[in-house]
Design an enzyme around this catalytic site. Structure first.
Site, mmCIF file in Angstrom:
data_model
loop_
_atom_site.group_PDB
_atom_site.id
_atom_site.type_symbol
_atom_site.label_atom_id
_atom_site.label_comp_id
_atom_site.label_asym_id
_atom_site.label_seq_id
_atom_site.Cartn_x
_atom_site.Cartn_y
_atom_site.Cartn_z
ATOM 1 N N ASN A 105 0.873 -1.182 0.000
ATOM 2 C CA ASN A 105 0.000 0.000 0.000
ATOM 3 C C ASN A 105 0.905 1.226 0.000
ATOM 4 O O ASN A 105 1.548 1.525 1.005
ATOM 5 C CB ASN A 105 -0.875 -0.040 1.267
ATOM 6 C CG ASN A 105 -1.626 1.257 1.491
ATOM 7 O OD1 ASN A 105 -1.761 2.079 0.582
ATOM 8 N ND2 ASN A 105 -2.116 1.443 2.711
ATOM 9 N N TRP A 106 0.935 1.918 -1.132
ATOM 10 C CA TRP A 106 1.852 3.067 -1.232
ATOM 11 C C TRP A 106 1.296 4.326 -0.576
ATOM 12 O O TRP A 106 1.985 5.327 -0.473
ATOM 13 C CB TRP A 106 2.174 3.334 -2.713
ATOM 14 C CG TRP A 106 3.264 2.458 -3.240
ATOM 15 C CD1 TRP A 106 3.723 1.290 -2.697
ATOM 16 C CD2 TRP A 106 4.066 2.692 -4.411
ATOM 17 N NE1 TRP A 106 4.748 0.776 -3.462
ATOM 18 C CE2 TRP A 106 4.974 1.618 -4.518
ATOM 19 C CE3 TRP A 106 4.091 3.686 -5.384
ATOM 20 C CZ2 TRP A 106 5.906 1.520 -5.560
ATOM 21 C CZ3 TRP A 106 5.012 3.595 -6.421
ATOM 22 C CH2 TRP A 106 5.922 2.522 -6.502
ATOM 23 N N LYS A 107 0.037 4.292 -0.180
ATOM 24 C CA LYS A 107 -0.591 5.475 0.430
ATOM 25 C C LYS A 107 -0.390 6.692 -0.475
ATOM 26 O O LYS A 107 -0.349 6.548 -1.685
ATOM 27 C CB LYS A 107 -0.037 5.704 1.837
ATOM 28 C CG LYS A 107 0.016 4.430 2.669
ATOM 29 C CD LYS A 107 0.294 4.696 4.104
ATOM 30 C CE LYS A 107 0.462 3.375 4.830
ATOM 31 N NZ LYS A 107 0.470 3.509 6.260
ATOM 32 N N HIS A 136 -9.118 1.068 5.319
ATOM 33 C CA HIS A 136 -7.802 1.239 5.971
ATOM 34 C C HIS A 136 -7.981 2.163 7.177
ATOM 35 O O HIS A 136 -8.763 3.102 7.134
ATOM 36 C CB HIS A 136 -6.797 1.827 4.975
ATOM 37 C CG HIS A 136 -5.400 1.789 5.504
ATOM 38 N ND1 HIS A 136 -4.931 2.705 6.425
ATOM 39 C CD2 HIS A 136 -4.374 0.932 5.266
ATOM 40 C CE1 HIS A 136 -3.680 2.404 6.724
ATOM 41 N NE2 HIS A 136 -3.309 1.337 6.037
ATOM 42 N N GLU A 143 -6.324 4.500 8.310
ATOM 43 C CA GLU A 143 -6.103 5.936 8.057
ATOM 44 C C GLU A 143 -7.360 6.571 7.478
ATOM 45 O O GLU A 143 -7.662 7.727 7.760
ATOM 46 C CB GLU A 143 -4.892 6.124 7.128
ATOM 47 C CG GLU A 143 -3.594 5.864 7.890
ATOM 48 C CD GLU A 143 -2.435 5.368 7.059
ATOM 49 O OE1 GLU A 143 -2.487 5.470 5.810
ATOM 50 O OE2 GLU A 143 -1.465 4.857 7.655
ATOM 51 N N GLU A 171 -4.798 -5.225 10.792
ATOM 52 C CA GLU A 171 -3.761 -4.214 10.955
ATOM 53 C C GLU A 171 -3.976 -3.477 12.278
ATOM 54 O O GLU A 171 -4.786 -2.534 12.328
ATOM 55 C CB GLU A 171 -3.826 -3.201 9.812
ATOM 56 C CG GLU A 171 -3.619 -3.805 8.439
ATOM 57 C CD GLU A 171 -3.029 -2.786 7.476
ATOM 58 O OE1 GLU A 171 -1.933 -3.023 6.995
ATOM 59 O OE2 GLU A 171 -3.673 -1.736 7.254
ATOM 60 N N GLY A 193 3.155 1.853 10.608
ATOM 61 C CA GLY A 193 4.136 2.926 10.426
ATOM 62 C C GLY A 193 4.930 3.262 11.677
ATOM 63 O O GLY A 193 5.604 4.282 11.731
ATOM 64 N N SER A 217 4.004 -2.616 10.132
ATOM 65 C CA SER A 217 5.463 -2.663 10.286
ATOM 66 C C SER A 217 6.092 -3.988 9.838
ATOM 67 O O SER A 217 7.052 -4.466 10.456
ATOM 68 C CB SER A 217 5.866 -2.326 11.734
ATOM 69 O OG SER A 217 5.434 -1.017 12.055
ATOM 70 N N GLY A 228 5.220 1.185 4.382
ATOM 71 C CA GLY A 228 6.542 1.776 4.116
ATOM 72 C C GLY A 228 7.501 0.875 3.341
ATOM 73 O O GLY A 228 8.147 1.324 2.380
#
Ligand code: PEP
Length: 256
Positions: A12-14, A99, A101, A169, A175, A214, A236
């Site tokens: 997931n590149w966000k 997600h 976020e 998650e 992160g 992570s 990441g």
């Protein structure tokens, strides 16, 4: 891992990546052209701006491309949004929904996440439905209750092992460099397996359950070996081809 389930290693590149980053997608698309791809599926979800070009780069590669969110409606007056049909039109095959976020930044509820997953199914996409507890919920001993509630609320009744992947998650692990213990992940995934099997019957045995939070080259082998962990959702460490491919490569020894 779960016997008879083909794991999925997903990135997931966000909100990261410009056209310059397409070199990383090219390198990943090349790097996964190995026998291991028969046993392990790979996916990158770049920002929507790169979706169409990214799928073109993967024409002759087993690497799948997906999006990070979709709107619940098929089309209409929703400025700034993209629909599941638009993702499919760009040859994307997956979409992440719910997600943490987005649940936090955009106040997305379980009900909305479920509607987005249904929109994904309508468009022929596989939905990766994210769930997970916050640090406070974990401290309060509520982790399994939260997972149960989020699965009940976010996963549509029409879910099956083809159209749905569930990603556990823990919000506090995303992160941060922190991960739950192996025992904690094993407990959460066993609980999710049991919960979806009760609800979906045999489909629950073969629905993929990813761990995210992570995941990196140094912990991938240990985390991916846990029972009922059928792959990873990686933030990441998916931005660099070398790291993503190293996580994918962790399966070489696990599947030997
Ligand atoms: C994620 O955003 O889904 C994620 C797991 O991020 P990271 O790997 O950076 O913790």
């Amino acid at each position: 891992m779960t016997p008879d389930i083909r794991p999925l290693v997903a990135g997931n590149w966000k909100m990261n990546g410009t056209r310059a980053s397409l070199d990383q997608i090219k390198a990943i698309a090349e790097g996964v052209k190995t026998d291991l791809s028969e046993k392990v599926e790979t996916l990158i979800c770049p920002p929507a701006t790169l979706l169409y070009v990214a799928t073109a780069l993967c024409d002759d590669s087993p690497l799948a491309i997906g999006a990070q969110d979709c709107h619940q409606a098929q089309s209409g007056a929703h400025t700034g949004e993209i629909s599941a049909d638009m993702i499919a039109d760009c040859f994307g095959t997956y979409v992440i929904v719910g997600h943490s976020e987005r649940r936090t930044d955009n106040a997305e509820t379980d009900h909305l996440v479920r509607a987005k997953a249904e929109a994904a199914y309508e468009a022929g996409l596989t939905a990766i439905i994210c769930i997970g507890e916050t640090a406070d919920e974990r401290k309060g001993g509520q982790t399994l209750d939260i997972l149960k509630r989020q699965i009940a609320g976010s996963v549509p009744d029409s879910a099956n092992s083809e159209n749905t992947v569930i990603a556990y998650e823990p919000v506090w692990a995303i992160g941060t460099g922190l991960t739950p213990t192996v025992a904690d992940i094993a407990e959460a995934h066993a609980f999710m397996r049991d919960d979806i099997t009760k609800r979906f019957g045999p489909a629950g045995h073969t629905m993929r359950l990813l761990y995210g939070g992570s995941v990196k080259p140094s912990n991938a082998a240990e985390l991916m070996a846990i029972a009922n962990v059928d792959g990873a959702l990686i933030g990441g460490a998916s931005l660099k081809a070398e790291d993503f491919l190293s996580i994918f490569g962790a399966y070489k020894t696990l599947l030997d």
